[in-house]
Design a protein around this motif. Sequence first.
Motif, PDB file in Angstrom:
ATOM      1  N   LEU A   1       0.731   6.720   7.399  1.00 13.19           N
ATOM      2  CA  LEU A   1       0.825   6.856   8.944  1.00 13.19           C
ATOM      3  C   LEU A   1      -0.469   6.472   9.492  1.00 13.19           C
ATOM      4  CD1 LEU A   1       2.875   5.512  11.182  1.00 13.19           C
ATOM      5  CD2 LEU A   1       2.310   8.221  12.110  1.00 13.19           C
ATOM      6  N   ALA A   2      -1.763   7.192   9.024  1.00 15.65           N
ATOM      7  CA  ALA A   2      -2.796   6.943  10.138  1.00 15.65           C
ATOM      8  C   ALA A   2      -3.434   5.455   9.171  1.00 15.65           C
ATOM      9  CB  ALA A   2      -4.194   8.754   9.908  1.00 15.65           C
ATOM     10  N   ALA A   3      -3.483   5.655   8.259  1.00 16.91           N
ATOM     11  CA  ALA A   3      -3.971   3.965   8.463  1.00 16.91           C
ATOM     12  C   ALA A   3      -3.699   3.587   8.666  1.00 16.91           C
ATOM     13  CB  ALA A   3      -4.376   3.841   6.418  1.00 16.91           C
ATOM     14  N   LEU A   4      -2.146   3.067   8.312  1.00 16.89           N
ATOM     15  CA  LEU A   4      -1.744   1.902   8.679  1.00 16.89           C
ATOM     16  C   LEU A   4      -1.567   1.790  10.256  1.00 16.89           C
ATOM     17  CD1 LEU A   4       1.819   1.528   8.402  1.00 16.89           C
ATOM     18  CD2 LEU A   4       0.209  -0.167   7.589  1.00 16.89           C
ATOM     19  N   ARG A   5      -2.318   2.816  11.220  1.00 14.04           N
ATOM     20  CA  ARG A   5      -2.797   2.961  12.624  1.00 14.04           C
ATOM     21  C   ARG A   5      -4.142   2.215  12.968  1.00 14.04           C
ATOM     22  NH1 ARG A   5      -0.679   7.839  16.268  1.00 14.04           N
ATOM     23  NH2 ARG A   5      -1.242   7.166  17.745  1.00 14.04           N
ATOM     24  N   ALA A   6      -5.314   2.549  11.650  1.00 14.50           N
ATOM     25  CA  ALA A   6      -6.201   2.041  11.776  1.00 14.50           C
ATOM     26  C   ALA A   6      -6.292   1.184  11.504  1.00 14.50           C
ATOM     27  CB  ALA A   6      -7.016   3.188  10.846  1.00 14.50           C
ATOM     28  N   ASP A   7      -6.191   0.598  10.729  1.00 14.64           N
ATOM     29  CA  ASP A   7      -5.744  -0.969   9.807  1.00 14.64           C
ATOM     30  C   ASP A   7      -4.624  -1.352   9.551  1.00 14.64           C
ATOM     31  OD1 ASP A   7      -6.641  -3.592   9.731  1.00 14.64           O
ATOM     32  OD2 ASP A   7      -8.331  -2.528   8.265  1.00 14.64           O
ATOM     33  N   PRO A   8      -4.025  -1.673  10.567  1.00 19.02           N
ATOM     34  CA  PRO A   8      -1.915  -2.331  10.203  1.00 19.02           C
ATOM     35  C   PRO A   8      -2.776  -3.794   9.300  1.00 19.02           C
ATOM     36  CG  PRO A   8      -2.465  -2.825  12.485  1.00 19.02           C
ATOM     37  CD  PRO A   8      -4.004  -2.139  11.762  1.00 19.02           C
ATOM     38  N   ASP A   9      -3.500  -4.489   9.380  1.00 19.39           N
ATOM     39  CA  ASP A   9      -3.918  -5.547   8.259  1.00 19.39           C
ATOM     40  C   ASP A   9      -3.791  -5.330   7.186  1.00 19.39           C
ATOM     41  OD1 ASP A   9      -3.903  -7.377  10.015  1.00 19.39           O
ATOM     42  OD2 ASP A   9      -5.554  -7.242  10.872  1.00 19.39           O
ATOM     43  N   GLN A  10      -4.323  -4.129   6.654  1.00 20.90           N
ATOM     44  CA  GLN A  10      -3.902  -3.348   4.857  1.00 20.90           C
ATOM     45  C   GLN A  10      -2.928  -2.970   4.086  1.00 20.90           C
ATOM     46  OE1 GLN A  10      -7.639  -4.503   3.521  1.00 20.90           O
ATOM     47  NE2 GLN A  10      -6.809  -5.388   5.420  1.00 20.90           N
ATOM     48  N   MET A  11      -1.924  -3.209   5.174  1.00 19.01           N
ATOM     49  CA  MET A  11      -0.612  -2.675   4.436  1.00 19.01           C
ATOM     50  C   MET A  11      -0.511  -3.307   3.239  1.00 19.01           C
ATOM     51  SD  MET A  11       2.108  -4.625   7.226  1.00 19.01           S
ATOM     52  CE  MET A  11       2.182  -5.986   7.467  1.00 19.01           C
TER      53      MET A  11
ATOM     54  N   LEU B   1       5.958  -2.575  -0.297  1.00 18.33           N
ATOM     55  CA  LEU B   1       7.305  -2.466   0.549  1.00 18.33           C
ATOM     56  C   LEU B   1       6.850  -0.490   1.416  1.00 18.33           C
ATOM     57  CD1 LEU B   1       9.845  -2.650   1.378  1.00 18.33           C
ATOM     58  CD2 LEU B   1      11.028  -1.239  -0.500  1.00 18.33           C
ATOM     59  N   ASP B   2       6.015   0.915   0.835  1.00 23.88           N
ATOM     60  CA  ASP B   2       6.319   2.180   1.693  1.00 23.88           C
ATOM     61  C   ASP B   2       5.244   1.248   2.797  1.00 23.88           C
ATOM     62  OD1 ASP B   2       7.911   3.555   0.095  1.00 23.88           O
ATOM     63  OD2 ASP B   2       5.888   4.655  -0.816  1.00 23.88           O
ATOM     64  N   ALA B   3       4.583   0.778   2.692  1.00 22.73           N
ATOM     65  CA  ALA B   3       3.118   0.565   3.989  1.00 22.73           C
ATOM     66  C   ALA B   3       4.312  -0.475   4.784  1.00 22.73           C
ATOM     67  CB  ALA B   3       2.781   0.300   3.344  1.00 22.73           C
ATOM     68  N   GLU B   4       5.190  -1.388   4.554  1.00 22.22           N
ATOM     69  CA  GLU B   4       5.713  -2.358   4.961  1.00 22.22           C
ATOM     70  C   GLU B   4       6.732  -1.235   5.752  1.00 22.22           C
ATOM     71  OE1 GLU B   4       4.864  -6.413   2.772  1.00 22.22           O
ATOM     72  OE2 GLU B   4       6.323  -5.081   2.342  1.00 22.22           O
ATOM     73  N   LYS B   5       7.747  -0.997   5.525  1.00 22.65           N
ATOM     74  CA  LYS B   5       8.682  -0.239   5.919  1.00 22.65           C
ATOM     75  C   LYS B   5       8.598   1.219   6.742  1.00 22.65           C
ATOM     76  CE  LYS B   5      12.852   2.447   4.789  1.00 22.65           C
ATOM     77  NZ  LYS B   5      13.720   3.019   3.641  1.00 22.65           N
ATOM     78  N   LEU B   6       6.537   1.869   6.519  1.00 19.94           N
ATOM     79  CA  LEU B   6       6.635   2.747   7.613  1.00 19.94           C
ATOM     80  C   LEU B   6       6.308   1.984   8.849  1.00 19.94           C
ATOM     81  CD1 LEU B   6       5.973   5.178   8.443  1.00 19.94           C
ATOM     82  CD2 LEU B   6       3.401   5.156   7.111  1.00 19.94           C
ATOM     83  N   LEU B   7       5.573   0.624   8.464  1.00 18.27           N
ATOM     84  CA  LEU B   7       4.795  -0.338   9.718  1.00 18.27           C
ATOM     85  C   LEU B   7       5.789  -0.674  11.423  1.00 18.27           C
ATOM     86  CD1 LEU B   7       2.185  -2.318  11.072  1.00 18.27           C
ATOM     87  CD2 LEU B   7       3.277  -3.861   9.786  1.00 18.27           C
TER      88      LEU B   7
ATOM     89  N   LEU C   1       5.089  -6.138  15.138  1.00 20.66           N
ATOM     90  CA  LEU C   1       4.885  -5.308  13.732  1.00 20.66           C
ATOM     91  C   LEU C   1       3.397  -6.329  13.321  1.00 20.66           C
ATOM     92  CD1 LEU C   1       8.385  -6.277  12.320  1.00 20.66           C
ATOM     93  CD2 LEU C   1       7.383  -3.902  13.319  1.00 20.66           C
ATOM     94  N   THR C   2       3.678  -7.778  13.040  1.00 22.99           N
ATOM     95  CA  THR C   2       1.941  -8.480  12.561  1.00 22.99           C
ATOM     96  C   THR C   2       1.189  -8.395  13.261  1.00 22.99           C
ATOM     97  OG1 THR C   2       3.206 -10.167  12.597  1.00 22.99           O
ATOM     98  CG2 THR C   2       3.148  -9.013  10.894  1.00 22.99           C
ATOM     99  N   GLY C   3       1.424  -8.386  15.014  1.00 24.77           N
ATOM    100  CA  GLY C   3       0.276  -8.668  16.161  1.00 24.77           C
ATOM    101  C   GLY C   3      -0.062 -10.551  15.830  1.00 24.77           C
TER     102      GLY C   3
ATOM    103  N   PRO D   1       9.206 -10.132   5.799  1.00 26.29           N
ATOM    104  CA  PRO D   1      10.823 -11.010   6.356  1.00 26.29           C
ATOM    105  C   PRO D   1      11.344 -10.675   7.900  1.00 26.29           C
ATOM    106  CG  PRO D   1      11.099  -8.936   5.114  1.00 26.29           C
ATOM    107  CD  PRO D   1       9.554  -9.601   5.370  1.00 26.29           C
ATOM    108  N   VAL D   2      10.620  -9.921   8.364  1.00 26.06           N
ATOM    109  CA  VAL D   2      11.405  -9.722   9.887  1.00 26.06           C
ATOM    110  C   VAL D   2       9.888  -9.820  11.247  1.00 26.06           C
ATOM    111  CG1 VAL D   2      12.450  -7.556   8.742  1.00 26.06           C
ATOM    112  CG2 VAL D   2      10.526  -7.590   9.042  1.00 26.06           C
ATOM    113  N   ALA D   3      10.366 -10.181  11.961  1.00 26.52           N
ATOM    114  CA  ALA D   3       9.805 -10.298  13.163  1.00 26.52           C
ATOM    115  C   ALA D   3      10.409  -8.742  14.955  1.00 26.52           C
ATOM    116  CB  ALA D   3       9.580 -11.054  13.992  1.00 26.52           C
ATOM    117  N   LEU D   4       9.588  -8.724  15.688  1.00 29.38           N
ATOM    118  CA  LEU D   4       9.760  -7.976  16.614  1.00 29.38           C
ATOM    119  C   LEU D   4       9.019  -8.635  17.874  1.00 29.38           C
ATOM    120  CD1 LEU D   4      11.788  -5.830  17.407  1.00 29.38           C
ATOM    121  CD2 LEU D   4       9.598  -3.943  17.041  1.00 29.38           C
ATOM    122  N   LEU D   5       9.820  -9.409  18.926  1.00 28.24           N
ATOM    123  CA  LEU D   5       8.804 -10.106  19.205  1.00 28.24           C
ATOM    124  C   LEU D   5       9.211  -9.469  21.153  1.00 28.24           C
ATOM    125  CD1 LEU D   5      10.009 -13.625  18.520  1.00 28.24           C
ATOM    126  CD2 LEU D   5       8.089 -12.133  17.155  1.00 28.24           C
TER     127      LEU D   5
END
Length: 860
Positions: A723-733, A736-742, A817-819, A837-841
């Motif tokens: 989670l800390a890594a995703l918050r620091a740099d979500p583009d590096q996910m 599936l674990d990282a994507e689902k956590l995101l 989700l992706t910016g 495969p998903v979006a949250l707009l």
Amino acid sequence: MAEPAEPAGDPAATWDPKDPTTPRDPRTPLSTYRLQLRTGFGFAEAAELAGYLADLGVTHVYLSPILQANPGSPHGYDVVDHSRVSSDLGGLDAFRAMAGRFHRHQLGVVVDIVPNHMARPTPESRNTLLWSVLYEGQGSPFAHWFDVDWAAQDGKLLMPILSGPVEKCLDDLIIDPNLKASHDPGHRGHPGPVLRYFDHVLPLRDGVADLPLGVLLAQQHYRLADWHDAATQLNWRRFFDIDTLIAIRVEDPDVFDATHRVVLSLVAEGLIDGLRVDHPDGLADPGRYLRRLADATKGAWIVVEKILAHGEELPPWDCAGTTGYDSLALVGGLFVDPAGGPRLTEEYVRFAGGRRSFAEVARDAKRDIADATFTAELSRLTRLFARADYPALGGLTEADLHDVLVELLAAFGVYRAYVTPGEPPPEASVAAVAAAAASAREHLAERLHPALDAVCTAVLGLADPAGDASQQAARDELTVRFGQTTGPVLAKGVEDTAFYRWPRLAALNEVGGDPDIFGISPAEFHAAVGRLAARWPATLTTLSTHDTKRQEDVRARLAVLAESPEEWAHQVAEWHGLAGWLTDGAAARSMQRAPDPDLEYLMWQTLAGAWLIGGERLGEYLGKAMHEAKTRTSWIVRDRGYESAVLGLAEALLADPELTAGIAQFVAMIAPDARVNSLGAKLVQLTMPGVADLFQGCELTGLSLVDPDNRRPVDYERRRRLLAALRADPDQMAGLDAEKLLVTSRALWLRREHPNWFTGGYTPLGCEGPAAEHAVAFMRGEHAVTVATRLPAGLRRRGGWADTVLPLPELHWHDMLTGARHAGLRPLLSELTRRLPVALLIPERVYLAEQERLTDGSSR
């Protein structure tokens, strides 16, 4: 515990959990995170997660039962003492400290409560109330606590704890005159001596210790029996078929007060915000109980573990809704391709030689359960019919009445038809009984049809009033007892038997699900969720619980099989052939097929769904599966040779490099489509109407099976790091674990930051274009838009999205989700799902305003 002060104000004064237009009670969760407490993971360990859970975005921590359970309990549902918070979990001070730490991170607390039953522990002295009843019988001040039919055992409480008949166990029964020296807990009110049977400890009546053993036993307020006799002779209500859990009569005001005092004091103190009620269908009057609980908590958020059948509506109870099995079935159905049903059915029938319909299997299983497992419960109903003395049943033999009851119970399609003595039965209850009767009629001799009609009239409380008060009391009790029996028969017959006998697609064999319903369309989903939003906007939604048969991402993988039935058929045939050559498997097959075809078919799905799974986990699961199916072996009557052959084959196939390579290759092949299902189901569940629940650990890939597999420790340190890594740099996910956590964390954050969006309206959005059926989309609160891909294999086969679009009400949108930014009133689905495969707009203008607010330092 000192009486706590009343909480300041009354946040529930104007709030109605069924009306989304009223002001929201601040105690009501927006999202919850379920933690399974146990020895070694108690209040202190839960408190350590406060920072992580706050960062994840949840608003409330949802705890398994906190009262004193049987020491060492892995789940907490076997309460032995309602008067204290569990010392195994740390005790009251540790609970207060945990709640304080949660509050400092703006996290509330929801607690699971168990009003239906207590533990019948070993040693029995751990439950001091039951100990008193064993010692004093009906003269105990706690005798009325327990739901006992004393007359059925001549004033005694049946204790089915022996390994065989009493006469064969006499040598193992020991009279111990030195209770104080034995250091048994909980023996207050009885100084000794006691009767010991291995780990069991039972009080002896005063002045009988010197009697001959046979005479001594006859003098007690309990009767010892072979544990096998529980199914036929038990004279007290239990939780389902578990005779180590004895039901209590929470309908009695003093029992309610005593069993809820601690929890209610913590609610009043502000340390508990909401409650989850376990097994309300076991209670004498669930509606009345919930009214009392709502009053006692001043309208706190309460959800009930009510399992609804397909199309069944929750009664108008004083609660916020269910614990989410209905939403689980809705969301899961979205990602199952109905077109694959016929082909998968053909393959399953070809392989296993079974029936094409689950309903037939379920009916037979319920009949088996009613006629064997719950013989004691049926006997109690039969005795009530005799006492009630219905003229329409005059002359009916006990055997005929038994047959009528078995068929009616086997035909019941819902857990319970709610009938309150003295009140007209609700239309839904009348319809449920009528439907069961129509089905039962087809399986009963014509001469019993009038008796069936009379029984239905009786259980609905529609018979003419009795002229005698005792007869009327028996009639009133009958309506309650029948309601308390239908649920256990259905649960044990369907969830714990038929689900293991008919595994056409195991993803559908889930609590609250109907395996005959093979997928649902977006239109059906929107209609059902729209009703949910209108009637139960604060209900809980979930994808995994401590009771699900398999976790969400196992089901997501297996849903892919519905889109690739031919490939699945080929794989099963290949694996079956390879397994046949394994030494242990070949030896077993020379004597008897092991496993039987249904179990083998379930085994291949389990391997594919939970891969990479080790031998210990697979063996434990297959052991449970074959015992629950009750076809070749069971918990009661075991076939050790068959069990050994099954487990031997499982061990051999996991040791075979060709087979394991084939399974791994197949799992890798379906992984991209499983990913789509996993992320889509998660985002839909987290953003649909209701309070979004997350089961412990399932912010990453959840591949556990039925308990106890889902009680394995969760690696929270890994989750913190990710989670800390995703918050620091979500583009590096990556993965599936990282994507689902995101997806999980971003959806939870958005709910927390904009609660009004997710407690407000629900608007279905329709895609347009050649691949429109492969997306589901909806808007919450006129701002948040959820988009999820469905049936990915079919989408790929048809060449992708092409020019499929999603009409939107604004021009510029930001994907949380992706910016990514999207412009246009009709963006292409291929653009919306380019990275995920998903979006949250959300509208770009809203996003920019949020960023400006944060820049100005005005964030909360």
